[in-house]
Every structure is written in structure tokens, then in C-alpha cells.
Design an enzyme around this catalytic site. Structure first.
Site, PDB file in Angstrom:
ATOM      1  N   GLU A 156       0.816  -1.213   0.000  1.00  0.00           N
ATOM      2  CA  GLU A 156       0.000   0.000   0.000  1.00  0.00           C
ATOM      3  C   GLU A 156       0.854   1.268   0.000  1.00  0.00           C
ATOM      4  O   GLU A 156       0.598   2.207  -0.736  1.00  0.00           O
ATOM      5  CB  GLU A 156      -0.909  -0.017   1.244  1.00  0.00           C
ATOM      6  CG  GLU A 156      -1.669   1.264   1.478  1.00  0.00           C
ATOM      7  CD  GLU A 156      -3.051   1.237   0.848  1.00  0.00           C
ATOM      8  OE1 GLU A 156      -3.761   0.268   1.087  1.00  0.00           O
ATOM      9  OE2 GLU A 156      -3.387   2.188   0.120  1.00  0.00           O
ATOM     10  N   ASP A 157       1.883   1.278   0.835  1.00  0.00           N
ATOM     11  CA  ASP A 157       2.566   2.546   1.119  1.00  0.00           C
ATOM     12  C   ASP A 157       3.989   2.668   0.580  1.00  0.00           C
ATOM     13  O   ASP A 157       4.628   3.701   0.763  1.00  0.00           O
ATOM     14  CB  ASP A 157       2.622   2.785   2.641  1.00  0.00           C
ATOM     15  CG  ASP A 157       1.240   2.990   3.226  1.00  0.00           C
ATOM     16  OD1 ASP A 157       0.349   3.399   2.472  1.00  0.00           O
ATOM     17  OD2 ASP A 157       1.054   2.728   4.425  1.00  0.00           O
TER      18      ASP A 157
END
Ligand code: MN
Length: 719
Positions: free
Chosen positions: A78-79
Site C-alpha cells: 500500500e505505502d
């Protein structure tokens, strides 16, 4: 910040980690540190602290090695620049799938709209997770985020806290992980109602010393009383969690001072038999409060929780809540689902793997599966086979059965939306109305007031609601059509005999005939005639003595009179005397513009258009035939089928198809068969605008070298 070695140590307490497991955990740690390097939490701490804490919580939840590793990696896709493929190649498919699941849940759009549909959203999370471990990892993630929520902006705090309170705390409760549920509830309460939280914790702190003294004394007395019965359970005393106290105050409208059963004792016994003996001893020592005894051993809660609960008036005349359970029951109460899991060499035992899926399914169906064989049945079928969760454009959530289409969705919003549904966009793309929706789809329905339900919709809708509503509409429409048709049949029949039906009706000349036919009013009559229950001829015979009937009422004369009331319809065919009648082309003869046609008044389904020479027409009731003609403006498209016999030699097929295309005739289907002679027979389904275009193209094909004959066929599938 928790250290990796602490986590490994914690995990080793409940399962034996192999060297390979430890290596893998370390590898995940190094990888996570690398991809998150330079990133910081809002608290200012290095980002890595978050995945580490999450893994630490997962170890407290006693989860398997894969979950611990996923905890370390859960935010990488996700990051950071990490990809799912990279995770899979480094850590294997299982971990990649778990990380992906956690990422997906993080991307589900939680809006204030969903607050009102919390249960639907919880189910959406479970459906998206596909593996109960994904939910548990998400809970650990959320727990750590809640613990560090003070570092975020206030509006974010409120949003995350309300999502936690509405969605994640109930999920945790359902999974039976008490300590996580309590902490999530307390933390949400702290940010959602900061004033109440502050006041209550102040009061609790003030009381705490007194309570602790009470608990201590009560415990001594309890041990003494129980030993009289030769019972020596392990006794722990505790207080309710803050939100638990608050909830009690709210539910029973109490002031803090009046909440008495803040104190609770937990008695852990060696066997189920001892549980009941201990209960007997407790009740023999102190007066039980009526209505407070609950036997969750005989009747476990949905999440598997087992315990005996009772409240007694204790030694200080205060209410004490007492829970009695075995060690095994206690494990389940503390760690929920994971306490059922068995580990073999650090990996989940096969039976536990089943449990992982079965639990999810059970939660999703929101009902209790008691019999272990049901677990097996549950996982044999496709997981979460029965429902999909669909978003409306403004974020509302709808639960529909698997296989649901945009039409089902439209009817689930409102009957009128269903009835007027013309198009559907799924995730911004136009789809056919029979498209099967998937969980997470956002569906937008386009309506038009000109649209009506279609009989074909019944072939693909799956919800009973949609089916019923479509049938209702069609039935009402059939009645409407039958009424129009019935009226015309009556008028025509009378006119053919030189009589004016409406005038006779007005004068009351038909009253007797109608009552003889047991028809109560004129609408009833039209329906009966339209549906073919009685014939206009019966009415005529009953209304008028047969010797007075006009014998010269020949049809040609009458038809000329009716010709003046010709009206137009959308179907390309003009029907005399009928406004707003459904028109269908018969598939048996498939008439083309330019051909002579006849209408047939069906029973309740409007008018079917046949060719004048159609064989079928000979079989039908002559009273139900009606004159129709083509609307001169109508230019197809209409289907036709052509049979071409030709010599079986290379290149001929392409010559034929070229002829079609140079005549601008589209082929919708073509089939070629060789015959045992040296011939081939080709069947071509084409689309033309009228008879002359068809005749022209047939002529051209006849001229192709090698073609022996060209014929038009009668039977054809509908366009
Ligand atoms: Mn996270």
C-alpha cells in the site's frame, strides 16, 4: 518500540518456531525496514515501529507464523514501492495473498453513509478478506493505529474512531477476542466522547483504591467459602473496562455511584463438572440476584464463548459479577478463534486451516454453526458463495445474491428504478443488463421514462423481489392490453353486423346479456373477451335475436369504415383502431417491409404480425385477425434467412459473402455444410431493411458462378 526478538520470544511461547521460521520472520523484518526506510509515523517515530507493533499484537493473539510475517509486511504494498509479485517471490504465495487481503480491506471506502449500514460493511470486510487471518491482522493494525491516534488531526481521529467503534470492535467481539474488543471500545470512546471519557476515568481512578481493597477482601472470603466445598479454582478479580461501565450507565440510566457490579471475579476450574459445583457453592454462600444467571456452557454464544455467569450480593452488600469456566473455555474467551487452532511445526494444522475458512463463513452468514460436520460442508462449497456486496454511486451498500444483475440491483433500490432501467454502468463502464455483479462493484443505473420491463429480464434476474416486480408489471400490462383488445373485438363484431356496440352499451341494451354471462361491468367484459374467456360472438347472440342480425355485414365493407382510424406505433406497423398496442413480429414467417401482412390479436400479449401467406395463420381464430399495414417510414432492420446451394469449391464462400457486403447486407450468422454430392449448402442469417433489398441481394447471389439455387427460408430466430 518493541524489538523483533521480543516478538519471536512471544511466539515461541505458544508454538515451536523452526530455524527456517525465524529466518523468514527476520527476512520480513529486514525487507520491511528497507522499503519503509525514511518514512515516519505522525508521531514522529520511524514507520517501521508500526509493523513491528502490529506483529507484536498478532503474537499476543497467538496467530501462526504467516500472520506474524504478514504483520511485518502489511503496509508495504500500500505505502511503498514494493509490489505483490515481489512479496510473492520472496515470501511465497500465502503471505502475498494475506498482504493483498489486508491492503484490499484498507481500500474499502468507509463513508459516513456506511455508518448506518455497519453490518453490511462488516460483511463486506469479511467477504473481501476471504481468510479469517486477514481480518485478525486488520484488527491488530487497527488496534495499534488506535493506540497512537492522538498524533492525528482531530477530524481524522473522529473518523477513524467511529469506524473502529462501528465496524472493528463489533468484528472483534464476534471473533471472541475479548481483550482486543475492550481496548478498541475504550479507545474509540476516548476519541468520540472525550468529555465523558475524561470524567469517567477520573471517577474510576478515585474509586480504584477502594475497589482494589474490596476485591482483595472478597477474594479471601471467596477462597475460604469455596474450600469448605473442597473447591480450589484459580480466582482473579477485575474491573469492567471503561466503556463497559459507560454502556451500563447508559443502558440502565444510572449514575456512576450506582453502578455496582463494576467488580467481577473469574473462577477458572479444572472441569465442567467443577464449574457447576463452584456455582452451587457460590450461590450457597451469597444470595444470587434473580434473572442474572446465564449458562453459556450449555448454550455457548455464537463466537464459541462458554462460561457460567451469575451476580450475587457479596460480603459488602455490593453486587459482584462472577464468571466460572474451565481453563480451555478461558483460552477461547481470551483469544477467540485462534485458540481453536492447532500448530504443527509452526504451521497451522490442516484441521485449523479448515477452521480459518469455516469461521469466516460462519461470521459472514452471521449465524452459529454448532455441528462440526457443518464446517466441512461449509468449506466444500465455494467460500462466500451466496452473496455479493454492491455500492450505489453515493456509497450506500446493497447485499445481493451471487449472480445478481444490474436489474436485480435496480429493483433493490426501488420498483420504479427497476421498471425504468435502461442502462447500467459498473465501475464507470457500460455493461449489458444481464451482467453478473461482483463484490465491491459500484453500480449506476440509468433510467428512462420510456423504458418498460421486458419479459426477457425474467431469464436472468436472480432476486425474488425483481422477479415478482417484473411479473406484476407484465401482468398489469397484459390486463391493459387485453382490455384494449377486448374492447376492439366487441366493437368490431357488432359493427360487422351493422350494430353500434358503444351506443347499445349506453342505452343499457346489453345489461341482460352481460348478467347472463356473469359479467359485472364493461371492464370485466373487455378483459374476458381480451383474454379469450368468452367470445364477442356469444355476447352478440345473447344481446340480439339471431333473425334480426344483419346478414350483409361482410367484412370488406366494415374494414373500409375502420380504415379511417389508422394510428401509428413504434413497431413499424400501423394497426387500425388500436392506440398503444404491443407489436411483435412472428418468428414463424418473419415478415419484411414490402410484404403483405396480417395481425393476430394474441391473448394478452398484444398483436403479432405474420406474413399474409403464413401457414400458422390458418390455425388461428379468424375473429382474432386484424388488418395491419407497414408504416412507410419504417426501414428495418429485420432478419431473414437465405439458403444457398452451390458447388463445393474453394473461394465460393468468399464470393457469396462479398456479394452480401457489396449489397450492404450484414450477415449475423453463416453455416456451410457439404452434401454427399459435390454440392455445399450454406445458411445465411442476414439483416435487411425490406423485401426489395432481400430480393436484390438474392438475385446478385444467384449470379455468382457456381451457385445453383437461392431460397428464402421461413423459420428464423428473432433479432
Ligand atoms: Mn498499518
Amino acid at each position: 518500540m518493541i524489538r523483533l526478538n521480543d516478538i519471536i520470544e512471544d511466539v515461541n511461547k505458544y508454538l515451536h518456531l523452526s530455524e527456517k521460521d525465524v529466518e523468514m520472520i527476520k527476512k520480513a523484518y529486514v525487507y520491511s525496514a528497507k522499503v519503509h526506510s525514511g518514512q515516519k509515523r505522525s508521531s514522529g517515530e520511524p514507520y517501521l515501529s508500526h509493523p513491528l507493533e502490529v506483529s507484536g499484537i498478532l503474537a499476543q493473539m497467538k496467530l501462526d507464523v504467516s500472520s506474524i510475517i504478514t504483520g511485518l509486511l502489511h503496509d508495504t504494498v500500500e505505502d511503498t514501492l514494493a509490489t505483490s509479485e515481489e512479496i510473492e517471490s520472496m515470501f511465497g504465495k500465502e503471505i502475498a495473498v494475506l498482504v493483498e487481503g489486508v491492503t484490499k480491506i484498507g481500500q474499502l471506502p468507509y463513508t459516513s453513509k456506511i455508518e448506518r449500514q455497519a453490518e453490511g460493511f462488516r460483511k463486506l470486510i469479511l467477504a473481501t478478506a476471504k481468510d479469517i487471518r486477514v481480518v485478525l491482522i486488520k484488527l491488530a493494525d487497527r488496534l495499534h493505529n488506535m493506540r497512537t491516534l492522538e498524533h492525528l488531526r482531530e477530524d481524522k481521529q473522529k473518523r477513524i474512531a467511529s469506524e473502529t467503534f462501528d465496524i472493528y470492535a463489533p468484528l472483534s467481539h464476534r471473533l471472541g477476542i475479548n481483550w482486543v474488543t475492550n481496548e478498541l471500545e475504550d479507545l474509540s470512546f476516548k476519541f468520540l466522547n472525550p468529555d465523558e471519557y475524561k470524567q469517567l476515568s477520573k471517577q474510576i481512578t478515585k474509586q480504584r483504591k477502594a475497589w482494589e481493597a474490596h476485591v482483595k477482601e472478597a477474594k479471601v472470603i471467596l477462597i475460604e467459602k469455596l474450600s469448605d466445598f473442597d473447591l480450589t479454582p484459580e480466582i482473579t478479580g477485575r474491573f469492567k473496562h471503561i466503556y463497559g461501565i459507560y454502556r451500563k450507565m447508559q443502558e440502565q440510566n444510572l449514575e456512576f455511584e450506582n453502578v455496582y457490579d463494576v467488580m467481577a471475579f473469574r473462577l477458572i476450574t479444572n472441569s465442567q463438572k467443577e464449574c457447576y459445583e463452584t456455582l452451587g457453592a457460590v450461590h450457597a454462600s451469597w444470595k444470587p440476584v434473580p434473572g442474572r444467571f446465564k449458562d453459556y456452557i450449555a448454550l455457548p454464544k455464537g463466537n464459541g464463548y462458554q462460561s457460567l455467569h451469575t451476580t450475587v450480593i457479596g460480603p459488602f452488600n455490593e453486587r459482584m459479577e462472577i464468571q466460572i469456566r474451565t481453563r480451555a473455555m478461558h483460552e477461547i474467551a481470551e483469544s477467540g478463534v485462534a485458540s481453536h487452532w492447532e500448530y504443527k511445526e509452526g504451521k497451522l494444522d490442516k484441521g485449523s486451516t479448515y477452521e480459518i475458512y469455516a469461521t469466516l463463513r460462519q461470521l459472514l452468514e452471521w449465524k452459529d454453526i454448532q455441528d462440526p460436520t457443518e464446517y466441512m460442508d461449509a468449506i466444500k462449497g465455494e467460500l462466500i458463495a451466496n452473496v455479493v456486496y454492491i455500492f450505489t454511486p453515493n456509497g450506500d451498500l446493497k447485499e445481493l445474491p451471487t449472480g445478481a444483475t444490474p436489474i436485480d440491483f435496480a429493483y433493490s433500490i426501488h420498483t420504479e428504478v427497476g421498471n425504468r432501467c435502461t442502462r447500467a454502468n459498473v465501475n464507470g463502464k457500460l455493461v449489458p443488463l444481464n451482467h453478473q455483479l461482483k463484490t465491491g462493484d459500484t453500480v449506476e443505473i440509468v433510467t428512462s421514462k420510456d423504458q418498460n420491463p421486458n419479459r426477457d429480464w425474467l431469464k436472468f434476474v436472480v432476486t425474488s423481489g425483481a422477479k415478482t416486480k417484473i411479473r406484476n408489471w407484465l401482468r398489469a400490462e397484459e390486463r391493459k392490453q387485453s382490455e384494449i383488445v377486448g374492447k376492439s373485438i366487441c366493437e368490431r363484431k357488432f359493427k360487422q353486423n351493422g350494430l353500434d356496440f358503444q351506443a347499445m352499451l349506453k342505452k343499457g341494451n346489453l345489461k341482460k346479456a352481460l348478467s347472463e354471462l356473469k359479467i359485472k361491468d364493461v371492464k370485466d367484459l373487455y378483459l374476458a373477451v381480451g383474454f379469450g374467456k368468452i367470445s364477442a360472438n356469444d355476447l352478440l347472440k345473447k344481446a340480439v335475436p339471431s333473425d334480426t342480425l344483419d346478414s350483409k355485414g361482410d367484412r370488406e365493407r366494415i374494414d373500409k369504415i375502420i380504415k379511417t382510424i389508422t394510428s401509428s406505433s413504434d413497431g413499424g406497423v400501423l394497426v387500425r383502431g388500436y392506440d398503444d398496442v404491443m407489436i411483435r413480429f412472428a418468428n414463424c414467417c418473419s415478415p419484411l417491409p414490402g410484404e403483405d401482412i396480417v395481425g393476430y390479436i394474441t391473448r394478452g400479449k398484444g398483436i403479432t404480425i405474420h406474413r399474409n401467406d403464413c401457414q400458422r395463420l390458418l390455425e388461428v381464430d379468424i375473429d382474432r385477425r386484424i388488418d395491419v399495414e407497414w408504416d412507410s417510414k419504417f426501414k428495418g432492420p429485420r432478419p431473414a434467412r437465405i439458403l444457398v446451394t452451390c458447388t463445393d469449391k474453394p473461394g465460393i464462400l468468399s464470393s457469396i459473402t462479398n456479394t452480401f457486403s457489396s449489397s450492404e447486407v450484414n450477415i449475423s450468422k453463416a453455416e456451410i455444410h457439404s452434401t454427399d454430392v459435390e454440392d455445399a449448402i450454406g445458411t445465411f442469417d442476414v439483416v435487411v431493411s425490406d423485401l426489395s433489398q432481400l430480393e436484390d441481394v438474392m438475385k446478385s447471389i444467384k449470379k455468382v458462378k457456381g451457385v445453383k439455387s437461392v431460397e428464402r427460408m421461413q423459420e428464423i430466430e428473432a433479432l
